[in-house]
Design an enzyme around this catalytic site. Structure first.
Site, PDB file in Angstrom:
ATOM      1  N   ASP A   1     102.650 -35.502 -38.570  1.00  0.00           N
ATOM      2  CA  ASP A   1     103.388 -36.756 -38.467  1.00  0.00           C
ATOM      3  C   ASP A   1     103.941 -37.198 -39.823  1.00  0.00           C
ATOM      4  O   ASP A   1     103.736 -38.315 -40.244  1.00  0.00           O
ATOM      5  CB  ASP A   1     102.414 -37.812 -37.900  1.00  0.00           C
TER       6      ASP A   1
ATOM      7  N   ASN B   1      92.611 -31.801 -41.929  1.00  0.00           N
ATOM      8  CA  ASN B   1      92.833 -33.076 -41.246  1.00  0.00           C
ATOM      9  C   ASN B   1      93.056 -32.814 -39.771  1.00  0.00           C
ATOM     10  O   ASN B   1      93.983 -32.093 -39.393  1.00  0.00           O
ATOM     11  CB  ASN B   1      94.061 -33.786 -41.804  1.00  0.00           C
ATOM     12  N   GLU B   2      92.197 -33.377 -38.944  1.00  0.00           N
ATOM     13  CA  GLU B   2      92.379 -33.359 -37.493  1.00  0.00           C
ATOM     14  C   GLU B   2      92.645 -31.973 -36.944  1.00  0.00           C
ATOM     15  O   GLU B   2      93.585 -31.772 -36.169  1.00  0.00           O
ATOM     16  CB  GLU B   2      93.504 -34.316 -37.098  1.00  0.00           C
TER      17      GLU B   2
ATOM     18  N   ASN C   1      88.971 -40.211 -38.190  1.00  0.00           N
ATOM     19  CA  ASN C   1      90.227 -40.932 -37.938  1.00  0.00           C
ATOM     20  C   ASN C   1      90.111 -41.512 -36.537  1.00  0.00           C
ATOM     21  O   ASN C   1      89.976 -40.769 -35.568  1.00  0.00           O
ATOM     22  CB  ASN C   1      91.420 -39.974 -37.961  1.00  0.00           C
TER      23      ASN C   1
ATOM     24  N   TYR D   1      91.580 -44.528 -33.707  1.00  0.00           N
ATOM     25  CA  TYR D   1      92.646 -45.482 -33.377  1.00  0.00           C
ATOM     26  C   TYR D   1      92.322 -46.267 -32.109  1.00  0.00           C
ATOM     27  O   TYR D   1      93.178 -46.435 -31.245  1.00  0.00           O
ATOM     28  CB  TYR D   1      93.970 -44.722 -33.240  1.00  0.00           C
TER      29      TYR D   1
ATOM     30  N   TYR E   1      96.101 -45.948 -30.147  1.00  0.00           N
ATOM     31  CA  TYR E   1      96.334 -44.862 -29.181  1.00  0.00           C
ATOM     32  C   TYR E   1      95.383 -44.979 -27.987  1.00  0.00           C
ATOM     33  O   TYR E   1      95.669 -44.467 -26.918  1.00  0.00           O
ATOM     34  CB  TYR E   1      96.169 -43.498 -29.846  1.00  0.00           C
TER      35      TYR E   1
ATOM     36  N   GLU F   1      91.021 -42.888 -41.382  1.00  0.00           N
ATOM     37  CA  GLU F   1      92.237 -43.452 -40.785  1.00  0.00           C
ATOM     38  C   GLU F   1      91.849 -44.459 -39.726  1.00  0.00           C
ATOM     39  O   GLU F   1      90.962 -44.218 -38.908  1.00  0.00           O
ATOM     40  CB  GLU F   1      93.111 -42.371 -40.120  1.00  0.00           C
TER      41      GLU F   1
ATOM     42  N   TRP G   1      94.888 -46.478 -42.647  1.00  0.00           N
ATOM     43  CA  TRP G   1      96.119 -45.709 -42.459  1.00  0.00           C
ATOM     44  C   TRP G   1      97.254 -46.667 -42.271  1.00  0.00           C
ATOM     45  O   TRP G   1      97.229 -47.423 -41.326  1.00  0.00           O
ATOM     46  CB  TRP G   1      96.000 -44.770 -41.252  1.00  0.00           C
TER      47      TRP G   1
ATOM     48  N   LYS H   1     102.587 -47.742 -40.124  1.00  0.00           N
ATOM     49  CA  LYS H   1     101.197 -48.213 -40.219  1.00  0.00           C
ATOM     50  C   LYS H   1     100.827 -48.680 -41.625  1.00  0.00           C
ATOM     51  O   LYS H   1      99.664 -48.966 -41.905  1.00  0.00           O
ATOM     52  CB  LYS H   1     100.231 -47.131 -39.745  1.00  0.00           C
TER      53      LYS H   1
HETATM   54  C1  EVA Z   1      99.269 -41.775 -37.033  1.00  0.00           C
HETATM   55  N1  EVA Z   1      97.372 -40.360 -37.138  1.00  0.00           N
HETATM   56  O1  EVA Z   1      99.339 -41.533 -35.849  1.00  0.00           O
HETATM   57  C2  EVA Z   1      98.426 -40.872 -37.916  1.00  0.00           C
HETATM   58  C3  EVA Z   1      99.203 -39.726 -38.525  1.00  0.00           C
HETATM   59  C4  EVA Z   1      98.247 -38.870 -39.355  1.00  0.00           C
HETATM   60  O2  EVA Z   1     100.263 -40.207 -39.292  1.00  0.00           O
HETATM   61  C5  EVA Z   1      96.734 -39.204 -37.409  1.00  0.00           C
HETATM   62  O3  EVA Z   1      96.162 -37.767 -39.233  1.00  0.00           O
HETATM   63  O4  EVA Z   1      95.772 -38.951 -36.724  1.00  0.00           O
HETATM   64  C6  EVA Z   1      97.207 -38.286 -38.452  1.00  0.00           C
HETATM   65  O5  EVA Z   1      98.913 -37.862 -40.037  1.00  0.00           O
HETATM   66  O6  EVA Z   1      99.854 -42.708 -37.534  1.00  0.00           O
END
Ligand code: EVA
Length: 597
Positions: free
Chosen positions: A165, A416-417, A471, A473, A477, A510, A555, A574
């Protein structure tokens, strides 16, 4: 591998900065090789600043989105070339891969767009004017990192599709130098520290060519000698040391001398911060004291420059990070320009240093699918997993070699991820963790960054990590727009981790919401400034419930450019700061929290 030492100027070493306006040419048909552009000169060049990404300098979409080969060229002038000297061309990075030519002759090549490119040109350099040519390429595939693919369009254009991303910026992103050293030179050094009650033990090791004698000297900020020693390795004692502390850095100077028959052959001076890093139980310790990590995942990203390094942008970022009360950042999702680390050393910032191990998962839009816990493998069906792993390992090796002496660097992040739930993933990552552990003289913690599918019951890779990075969300998400439901799901997962991995520190690497600086709404809705604040408050209260949470890196530090699509409004929003580094409203709440934390 060549010496990764950062270029310096002194009475022996010369480092000539080659930044400025270069000549540049796209090569969509790949003609440059056949037509010997390196030998004959670029046939139809335009001018191009170095360092910078090329993408955002143009006004036409095909140039911004260009994918394929492209060439840079400049003149390098030297007065004389001496047989007892060595000459290297050094780039902080060229994205994603390159071949270097001097006067039409191949001088070196490099795979990977985020670590130094060094070519020995001693045999090719001539007194007077020399032509330096770089053939670069920004295609993505599944054998190099970061991972992605190239799509061919009907009209023959190629399009890069990153499994990540952020915009696939490319070019000569960091400074270029002609470095001149003696033939018998200091190649590398490393230091590690142990603290006693009133002293620090500095164990050093120097690699140098030839059979000259090595001595080292440590001086304090006033120029007073703090310790000195002879030999290629040894342990020095600094009495009453001033330690390098978080946000209160103290830097000594380490001087390495190479001498023969009383004559100085080479000299290298570098800043040195005395500090230790350890993980003990659920805590991360700097100099034996627990530290709570506060800060951001960042990007090297700014208007016009793209991913090109700018001292001014870096300075502004550090000022913003100090204002908000941060003490740490992760170099998501690739090692940054060395200058970032030098500034962090001076400012007392902590860095989680990450290789470009990103995109190692098969999904439609990784950040979204991963955030919501959907992924379906990678390593099992990736075309050449050995080659991918070889490139990934090289990046780990080069990153540790480059950054091992920075006091700011407190941990290595291997991915990462990535997909971490299959035995294939475990077999893939175990040797990479090993590589970092073996190469780091300071035995820093090694970690990786887990997305939602890497859940406590499925992830096979967390046991490799000294602290676990998540990470998450919840509220974006997952259960976006319903923070109560999000909190419930978040706590459910955290309770599972508490049971699964007791005694390990966790760091949130994140969490965040896309937020438009122009949008206000009461009651809040996703994308509004109010929602960002409420989301953050919910996250903070969850972090504060679990004592093993030892850090929060939001993030993102600032809004940043991504590819185009239905998920992004001219980039990822973000940021706690806008792309031009002005605070959004939630930044003030962070500031209040971090001032106390
Ligand atoms: C995002 N989420 O969705 C972020 C990405 C990032 O920019 C992630 O590690 O899980 C990624 O690169 O905003």
């Amino acid at each position: 591998m060549y010496s990764e030492l950062y270029p310096v100027n002194n009475e022996i070493r010369r480092a000539q900065l080659l930044d400025g306006l270069w000549r540049f040419q796209f090569d969509p048909k790949g003609l440059g090789g056949k037509e010997d552009w390196a030998g004959k000169g670029l046939p139809d060049p335009i001018s191009m600043p170095v360092p910078a990404s090329f993408a955002d300098l143009f006004t036409e979409a095909w140039q911004r989105d260009y994918c394929g080969d492209f060439w840079y060229e400049t003149d390098v002038c030297v007065q004389e070339v001496r047989p007892e000297r060595r000459y290297y061309i050094r780039f902080g990075s060229v994205t994603h891969r390159c071949r270097i030519f001097l006067n039409g002759q191949a001088a070196g090549e490099h795979e990977g767009g985020f670590l130094p490119v060094i070519a020995d040109v001693s045999a090719l350099l001539r007194p007077g004017r020399n032509r330096l040519t770089v053939l670069a390429n920004n295609e993505l595939n599944e054998t190099s990192i970061p991972c992605g693919a190239v799509r061919s369009k009907a009209d023959g254009r190629k399009a890069a599709q990153g499994y990540f991303d952020f915009f696939n910026y490319a070019g000569i992103h960091r400074s270029a130098w002609l470095v001149e050293t003696p033939a018998e030179a200091i190649q590398d050094y490393s230091v590690r520290f142990a603290l006693e009650k009133d002293a620090a033990l500095v164990t050093y090791e120097v690699e140098a060519g030839g059979d000259g004698e090595v001595s080292v000297l440590i001086t304090d900020r006033e120029g007073n000698e703090a310790a000195r020693g002879e030999g290629r390795k040894g342990t020095l004692r600094v009495e009453q040391p001033r330690l390098w502390q978080v946000r209160s850095a103290y830097l000594y100077t380490l001087t390495v001398l190479l001498t023969k028959d009383g004559k100085t052959l080479d000299r290298y001076d570098a800043p040195m911060g005395i500090r230790t890093v350890a993980v003990e139980g659920q805590r991360i310790l700097i100099n034996g004291q627990p530290v709570y990590l506060k800060g951001f995942g960042k990007h090297e990203d700014s208007e016009i420059l793209g991913r090109g390094f700018s001292w001014a942008v870096a300075k502004r970022d550090f000022e913003c990070m100090k204002w908000i009360g941060a003490n740490c950042f992760r170099t998501s999702h690739y090692p940054y320009a060395e200058e970032w680390y030098r500034m962090a050393d001076e400012e007392g910032f902590l860095i989680i240093d990450e290789v470009p191990g990103v995109g190692l998962m098969r999904s439609f839009a990784n950040f979204a699918a991963a955030g919501a816990g959907k992924s379906n493998g990678f390593f099992g069906d990736c075309p050449d997993v050995e080659l991918l792993q070889k490139n990934h390992r090289s990046a780990v090796e080069e990153m540790v070699l480059r950054d091992k002496n920075h006091p700011s660097v407190i941990a290595w992040s291997i991915f990462n991820e990535a997909e971490t739930v299959t035995p294939a993933a475990r077999d893939y990552f175990a040797p990479l963790f090993e590589t970092a552990r073996k190469l780091d003289p300071q035995s820093r913690p090694v970690t990786g960054v887990l997305e939602k599918t890497s859940s406590p019951d499925r992830c096979l890779c967390w046991p490799m990590m000294d602290f676990i990075c998540l990470n998450r969300y919840y509220g974006w998400y997952i259960s976006g727009g319903d923070l109560e439901e999000a909190r419930r799901q978040f706590e459910e997962e955290m309770d599972q981790w508490a049971e699964k991995a007791p005694g390990v520190p966790f760091v949130f690497t994140e969490f965040g919401t896309d937020t438009l600086d122009s949008l206000h709404k009461l009651p809040s809705v996703m994308w509004s400034q109010e929602y960002q604040q409420e989301y953050m408050d919910m996250n903070f209260s969850v972090f504060d419930r679990y004592p093993f949470v030892q850090g929060e890196l939001a993030w993102n530090f600032a809004d940043f450019q991504t590819g185009q699509g239905i998920m992004r409004v001219n980039g990822n929003r973000k940021g706690l700061f806008s792309r031009n580094r002005q605070p959004k409203e939630a930044a003030f709440a962070f500031r209040r929290r971090w001032e106390q934390k």
